[in-house]
Scaffold this motif. Structure first.
Motif, PDB file in Angstrom:
ATOM      1  N   VAL A  97       8.912  -0.794  55.373  1.00  0.00           N
ATOM      2  CA  VAL A  97       8.499  -1.926  54.538  1.00  0.00           C
ATOM      3  C   VAL A  97       9.709  -2.750  54.113  1.00  0.00           C
ATOM      4  O   VAL A  97       9.639  -3.986  53.989  1.00  0.00           O
ATOM      5  N   ASN A  98      10.846  -2.106  53.898  1.00  0.00           N
ATOM      6  CA  ASN A  98      12.058  -2.792  53.461  1.00  0.00           C
ATOM      7  C   ASN A  98      12.490  -3.891  54.434  1.00  0.00           C
ATOM      8  O   ASN A  98      13.138  -4.853  54.036  1.00  0.00           O
ATOM      9  N   ALA A  99      12.099  -3.773  55.700  1.00  0.00           N
ATOM     10  CA  ALA A  99      12.498  -4.761  56.697  1.00  0.00           C
ATOM     11  C   ALA A  99      11.824  -6.110  56.480  1.00  0.00           C
ATOM     12  O   ALA A  99      12.172  -7.080  57.163  1.00  0.00           O
ATOM     13  N   THR A 100      10.883  -6.200  55.538  1.00  0.00           N
ATOM     14  CA  THR A 100      10.254  -7.495  55.252  1.00  0.00           C
ATOM     15  C   THR A 100      11.118  -8.373  54.361  1.00  0.00           C
ATOM     16  O   THR A 100      10.772  -9.548  54.148  1.00  0.00           O
ATOM     17  N   SER A 101      12.226  -7.876  53.859  1.00  0.00           N
ATOM     18  CA  SER A 101      13.053  -8.644  52.916  1.00  0.00           C
ATOM     19  C   SER A 101      13.476 -10.011  53.449  1.00  0.00           C
ATOM     20  O   SER A 101      13.351 -11.016  52.732  1.00  0.00           O
ATOM     21  N   PRO A 102      13.990 -10.112  54.698  1.00  0.00           N
ATOM     22  CA  PRO A 102      14.366 -11.445  55.186  1.00  0.00           C
ATOM     23  C   PRO A 102      13.182 -12.405  55.265  1.00  0.00           C
ATOM     24  O   PRO A 102      13.355 -13.618  55.152  1.00  0.00           O
ATOM     25  N   MET A 103      11.987 -11.883  55.468  1.00  0.00           N
ATOM     26  CA  MET A 103      10.809 -12.755  55.518  1.00  0.00           C
ATOM     27  C   MET A 103      10.540 -13.358  54.152  1.00  0.00           C
ATOM     28  O   MET A 103      10.220 -14.554  54.040  1.00  0.00           O
ATOM     29  N   PHE A 104      10.653 -12.549  53.111  1.00  0.00           N
ATOM     30  CA  PHE A 104      10.510 -13.093  51.762  1.00  0.00           C
ATOM     31  C   PHE A 104      11.630 -14.096  51.473  1.00  0.00           C
ATOM     32  O   PHE A 104      11.410 -15.094  50.780  1.00  0.00           O
ATOM     33  N   GLY A 105      12.806 -13.830  51.998  1.00  0.00           N
ATOM     34  CA  GLY A 105      13.901 -14.769  51.822  1.00  0.00           C
ATOM     35  C   GLY A 105      13.578 -16.123  52.430  1.00  0.00           C
ATOM     36  O   GLY A 105      13.875 -17.173  51.850  1.00  0.00           O
ATOM     37  N   MET A 106      12.961 -16.112  53.617  1.00  0.00           N
ATOM     38  CA  MET A 106      12.572 -17.359  54.254  1.00  0.00           C
ATOM     39  C   MET A 106      11.499 -18.084  53.448  1.00  0.00           C
ATOM     40  O   MET A 106      11.549 -19.302  53.261  1.00  0.00           O
ATOM     41  N   LEU A 107      10.519 -17.329  52.925  1.00  0.00           N
ATOM     42  CA  LEU A 107       9.452 -17.945  52.142  1.00  0.00           C
ATOM     43  C   LEU A 107       9.996 -18.608  50.875  1.00  0.00           C
ATOM     44  O   LEU A 107       9.659 -19.760  50.571  1.00  0.00           O
ATOM     45  N   PHE A 108      10.842 -17.900  50.134  1.00  0.00           N
ATOM     46  CA  PHE A 108      11.405 -18.466  48.912  1.00  0.00           C
ATOM     47  C   PHE A 108      12.359 -19.617  49.239  1.00  0.00           C
ATOM     48  O   PHE A 108      12.434 -20.603  48.503  1.00  0.00           O
TER      49      PHE A 108
END
Length: 300
Positions: A97-108
């Protein structure tokens, strides 16, 4: 990249992948708040002591407001959320699940106008979302609030890491990257400290738990940063970011070896989809500053 650089990269992924194992051992015994507090307090103090010996000024008095903001979003809240999730979920699943961090970075980044959205990034986001959907299917694990609430907590922690990138880009100019690594952890410890009154220790920690506390604080939060900054200096922040893709396999491996964890096939498939999406999201992005990456990876 030289052979030594690859060795450092793999070692870093192995350490940060193991951090989920450490947390999984600690959290059920100490609880979420104490687990997070001890990690940031000991890890930040160790880094600060090392910097003092090396003659490096972390600028705690000059940048304390910035360290406080980043420490809250990037360490205090995410570490407590991950510790809560680790009470209920396998460490290997949390590493995925931790690998989703860059995706949240892109969204924000898109929300605050600091990130350019491309079709490639949207495809990566969709692929990662599909992976999360697969992971969120309990499969061989028991469904219910004891499953979905910890999953939501882990995703909330990753959202905090993604938001950190926006904070750093807007207000991090002139703040030393190594200073952030130590200062924001010490600030996070100050934020979490009042909550300790509401979460007394259930019992004195065993030797095993104490050993894992030292490992997650000194190894995953202090030594790992020294390796990471060396990588940034030698090969650049962009190449150093590839550690994100290597953490989930190590997390799954350590969970299987040391905790006897075995994830259902749909969760492993979801993990592959998340990592694939993570690879696509940073493509085409402008280069982040080194301290952005250092902060985003401090979540481990």
């Amino acid at each position: 990249m030289k052979t030594a650089d690859y060795v450092r990269l793999i070692a870093l992924a192995a350490i940060w992948g193991a951090s989920f194992i450490f947390t999984r051992v600690i959290a059920p015994s100490l609880g979420a708040v104490w687990t997070a507090e001890l990690r940031v307090l000991l890890g930040g103090a160790a880094l600060l002591a090392w910097f003092r010996l090396a003659g490096f000024d972390a600028g705690l008095s000059r940048h304390w407001r910035y360290y406080l903001a980043v420490g809250t979003v990037n360490s205090a809240i995410p570490f407590a959320l991950y510790a809560y999730a680790a009470i209920h979920l396998p460490a290997s699943l949390l590493a995925i699940v931790n690998a989703t961090s860059p995706m949240f970075g892109m969204l924000f980044g898109a929300l605050f106008g600091t990130e350019r959205v491309t079709l490639r990034k949207l495809a990566g986001l969709a692929l990662g979302a599909a992976g999360v959907a697969l992971v969120a299917q309990p499969g061989g694990l028991q469904a219910g609030s004891a499953f979905y609430a910890p999953i939501a907590a882990a995703l909330g922690a990753c959202a905090g890491y993604g938001l950190t990138g926006v904070l750093v880009r807007r207000w991090g100019q002139g703040v030393p990257a190594r200073g952030v690594a130590a200062g924001q952890q010490l600030a996070a410890a100050a934020v979490l400290a009042p909550l300790l009154l509401l979460a007394p220790l259930p019992a004195p920690p065993s030797a095993l738990v104490a050993g894992n506390v030292l490992a997650v604080a000194l190894l995953a939060s202090a030594v790992a940063f020294l390796i990471y900054f060396r990588l940034i200096a030698d090969v650049g922040a962009t190449r150093a970011l590839t550690v994100t893709f290597l953490i989930p396999p190590f997390g799954v491996l350590w969970g299987w070896l040391f905790l006897g964890e075995a994830l259902p096939a749909d969760m492993l498939a979801g993990g592959i989809s998340i990592v694939a999406g993570t690879i696509l999201v940073p493509r085409g992005s402008h280069r982040y500053t080194p301290h952005v990456f250092a902060l985003l990876k401090n979540m481990i």
